[in-house]
Motif scaffolding. Structure first.
Motif, short mmCIF file in Angstrom:
data_model
loop_
_atom_site.label_atom_id
_atom_site.label_comp_id
_atom_site.label_asym_id
_atom_site.label_seq_id
_atom_site.Cartn_x
_atom_site.Cartn_y
_atom_site.Cartn_z
N THR A 39 -11.99 3.37 -9.62
CA THR A 39 -13.20 3.57 -8.82
C THR A 39 -14.21 4.38 -9.65
O THR A 39 -13.95 4.72 -10.80
N CYS A 73 1.40 4.34 -2.53
CA CYS A 73 0.44 5.44 -2.67
C CYS A 73 0.13 6.13 -1.34
O CYS A 73 -0.05 7.33 -1.29
N HIS A 74 0.03 5.35 -0.26
CA HIS A 74 -0.35 5.92 1.05
C HIS A 74 0.90 6.05 1.91
O HIS A 74 1.42 5.05 2.40
N HIS A 77 -9.90 0.04 -6.89
CA HIS A 77 -9.09 -0.13 -5.68
C HIS A 77 -9.09 -1.60 -5.22
O HIS A 77 -9.58 -1.93 -4.14
N CYS A 132 0.80 -1.23 0.00
CA CYS A 132 0.00 0.00 0.00
C CYS A 132 0.83 1.28 0.00
O CYS A 132 0.35 2.34 -0.41
C1 HEC Z 1 -2.07 2.75 -6.70
C2 HEC Z 1 -2.22 3.53 -5.50
C3 HEC Z 1 -2.87 2.87 -4.29
C4 HEC Z 1 -2.49 1.70 -3.66
C5 HEC Z 1 -1.37 0.77 -4.03
C6 HEC Z 1 -3.37 1.56 -2.54
N1 HEC Z 1 -4.26 2.60 -2.49
FE1 HEC Z 1 -5.70 2.89 -1.11
N2 HEC Z 1 -6.41 4.47 -2.14
C7 HEC Z 1 -5.86 4.97 -3.29
C8 HEC Z 1 -6.72 5.97 -3.84
C9 HEC Z 1 -6.45 6.80 -5.10
C10 HEC Z 1 -7.83 6.04 -3.01
C11 HEC Z 1 -9.08 6.91 -3.21
C12 HEC Z 1 -9.94 6.25 -4.27
C13 HEC Z 1 -11.33 6.80 -4.37
O1 HEC Z 1 -11.81 7.39 -3.39
O2 HEC Z 1 -11.95 6.65 -5.43
C14 HEC Z 1 -7.60 5.09 -1.93
C15 HEC Z 1 -8.47 4.86 -0.87
C16 HEC Z 1 -8.23 3.97 0.15
C17 HEC Z 1 -9.10 3.78 1.29
C18 HEC Z 1 -10.40 4.52 1.57
C19 HEC Z 1 -10.23 5.46 2.74
C20 HEC Z 1 -11.39 6.37 2.94
O3 HEC Z 1 -11.40 7.07 3.96
O4 HEC Z 1 -12.28 6.44 2.09
C21 HEC Z 1 -8.53 2.81 2.07
C22 HEC Z 1 -9.06 2.26 3.39
C23 HEC Z 1 -7.31 2.40 1.41
N3 HEC Z 1 -7.17 3.14 0.26
C24 HEC Z 1 -6.47 1.44 1.91
C25 HEC Z 1 -5.45 0.87 1.14
C26 HEC Z 1 -4.75 -0.32 1.53
C27 HEC Z 1 -4.96 -1.08 2.82
C28 HEC Z 1 -3.89 -0.60 0.52
C29 HEC Z 1 -2.94 -1.77 0.39
C30 HEC Z 1 -3.55 -3.07 0.50
C31 HEC Z 1 -4.03 0.43 -0.48
N4 HEC Z 1 -5.01 1.31 -0.06
C32 HEC Z 1 -3.31 0.52 -1.64
C33 HEC Z 1 -4.66 4.57 -3.86
C34 HEC Z 1 -3.99 3.42 -3.54
#
Ligand code: HEC
Ligand code: HEC
Length: 457
Positions: free
Chosen positions: A385, A367-368, A436, A364
């Motif tokens: 999404t 990106c985060h 996602h 993760c």
């Molecule tokens: C390629 C980049 C990327 C990766 C890798 C990624 N994320 Fe994300 N994540 C995003 C994006 C962009 C959003 C917002 C998407 C949307 O709202 O449409 C998001 C949204 C989220 C949210 C929603 C939070 C909220 O408050 O709405 C969570 C929870 C989350 N990610 C957890 C994870 C976890 C756990 C992993 C690994 C397993 C991960 N992400 C991997 C890009 C990524």
């Protein structure tokens, strides 16, 4: 790219229809794609995003129209969308456009317990001639004074009047339906009494209506049980829009009414006639750490002026382009937004969480990233999404920002439009909501460890 072209074409149609502007020449692309610069001088020696560094921007925001204009231009990620176009046309021209609107520092009264009780038993909505204005005191000088004034702006400065909410103050059933909450001290955060632009006394809405909420057991820097910055996920603003129209004797088009009823709780679109896309109200816990603002990453956040301009223009648009807010109050509001801290998280770190942390780093963290657990925007075709916001003519950028994950286990429902009910569903391979897919192919025990780690953020 196809999506972008489509969005631009749609925006032209809308502009033609509503503003009669010729659209044969699409707006020029940004002149440069280099990093926007911070227009404020004399920042050397200050730690970026420290209190002192933020405060050092106050003078250029308050006194320098060119710095405001430069900050605006540097902050707009996608100059072609309607959000950007309205601002580029109207903001920061010194003596014309929105700068020429009359400054409005309203007389306003917060609704404390006594006032709430009086209104509930039928007392009129009345703001006396000598009610205070938020600008009445001396101009703050220290960080603490700015933040203290900003807290009052957040809670008491109306974006505009919305008389319909009076019903919610008189009828507990309506209040529950709309998500009007009473804080433990008996006050009604988010609603105020205001002497309106035309001199009438009305109920108005403030930032606190959407961006503060109850949280049983919350303590620490916050008022007992009430948290500034926490999204009001009980608020049904779409329903309020329908009822507001009715209270003015207007009937909405069935299509518009269906849209507003589909928003449900915790989702809103504050761009009014530009757009009616439901967006999850976000927590405001990590603004200092975010280099991009809004879930569609509409704004680059390299300088606090970017946020100040966002908030100033939000007041202008919300009040139907009739007035502009005193910049002293906007600047105070911005310092308060930066001072908001998330409620304390008491969970104890254990082995499962540490395991989850390692999985997060692997799956993760591209990106985060700490400390906000957000990062650079991700193209729509990569994240996959719901496309409506990213492609929208109103503020689409073709991307979504990785959501900040501070207190994420307390932030359901998830994604920019608030549709995924919990973290287990976010990581479930069976989730029906598209996009996602990260983490959904992991073995179930790894997903559990991830969720445990997310609970520590
Ligand atoms: C390629 C980049 C990327 C990766 C890798 C990624 N994320 Fe994300 N994540 C995003 C994006 C962009 C959003 C917002 C998407 C949307 O709202 O449409 C998001 C949204 C989220 C949210 C929603 C939070 C909220 O408050 O709405 C969570 C929870 C989350 N990610 C957890 C994870 C976890 C756990 C992993 C690994 C397993 C991960 N992400 C991997 C890009 C990524
Ligand atoms: C009717 C509800 C509502 C009101 C009132 C409201 N907001 Fe928001 N706010 C939202 C929603 C919905 C978003 C998400 C917009 C997006 O992502 O495009 C948002 C986004 C934001 C963001 C961006 C956060 C981020 O994660 O990038 C900030 C900052 C913000 N609001 C501050 C304020 C302030 C300050 C006020 C008062 C002047 C205010 N809002 C009034 C609903 C509201």
């Amino acid at each position: 790219m196809i999506a972008r072209v489509h969005a631009a074409a749609r925006s032209c149609l809308i502009l033609v229809a509503s503003l009669a502007i010729a659209c044969s020449d699409p707006p020029a692309p940004p002149a440069t794609t280099s990093e926007p610069r911070d227009p404020t001088p004399r920042l050397e020696g200050l730690e970026p995003w420290s209190d002192a560094w933020i405060l050092a921007h106050g003078e250029s925001y308050l006194e320098d129209p060119r710095a405001r204009r430069e900050a605006l231009e540097g902050s707009l990620t996608q100059p072609d969308n309607l959000y950007s176009q309205a601002r580029l046309a109207q903001y920061g021209h010194g003596t014309r456009g929105w700068d020429a609107l009359p400054e409005w520092s309203p007389r306003t009264l917060p609704i404390d317990r006594a006032r709430a009780d009086a209104i509930a038993s039928g007392a009129p909505i009345e703001v006396p001639d000598d009610a205070p204005r938020l600008t009445d005191g001396p101009r703050p000088t220290t960080w603490r004074e700015w933040v203290a004034l900003g807290r009052r702006v957040f809670r008491e400065m109306p974006l505009r009047s919305e008389p319909y909410w009076t019903t919610a103050l008189r009828d507990p059933e309506v209040a529950a339906r709309l998500g009007v909450e009473h804080a433990p001290d008996g006050s009604v955060p988010g609603l105020v009494l205001v002497r309106d632009v035309d001199g009438e006394s009305r109920v108005g809405i403030t930032c606190a209506l959407c961006h503060s909420a109850s949280r049983p057991g919350a303590r620490g820097a916050h008022d007992e049980g009430w948290v500034d910055g926490r999204a009001r996920r009980t608020l049904d603003y779409g329903l309020a829009r329908i009822e507001l129209a009715r209270s003015f004797g207007r009937t909405l088009e069935p299509e518009a009414e269906a849209r507003f009823s589909s928003w449900g709780r915790g989702r809103a679109d504050v761009l009014e006639e530009l757009s009616d896309v439901p967006i999850a109200i976000p927590d405001l816990y990590a603004l200092r750490e975010l280099r991009w603002l809004t879930q569609g990453a509409t704004l680059r956040h390299v300088t606090p002026l970017a946020l100040a301009v966002r908030q100033e223009t939000q007041f202008v648009q919300a009040n139907h382009l009739r007035t502009r807010p005193p910049r002293v109050l906007v600047w105070a509001l911005v310092t308060f937004l930066y001072a908001i801290e998330p409620p304390p998280n008491d969970v104890q770190v254990d082995a499962e969480m540490l395991r989850g942390r390692a999985i997060f780093e692997r799956e993760c963290a591209d990106c985060h990233q700490a400390p906000s657990w957000s990062g650079d925007p991700v193209a729509l075709d990569r994240i996959g999404t719901h496309p409506e916001l990213a492609e929208g003519h109103a503020r689409g950028t073709g991307t979504y920002r990785p959501s900040p994950l501070v207190r994420v286990s307390d932030a359901a429902p998830y994604l920019h439009h608030g549709v995924v009910v919990d973290l287990a569903s976010m990581l479930s391979p069976d989730r029906s909501e598209p996009g996602h897919r990260f983490g959904t192919e992991l073995p179930i025990d790894e997903r559990a460890a991830l969720i445990s780690f997310l609970g520590s953020l």
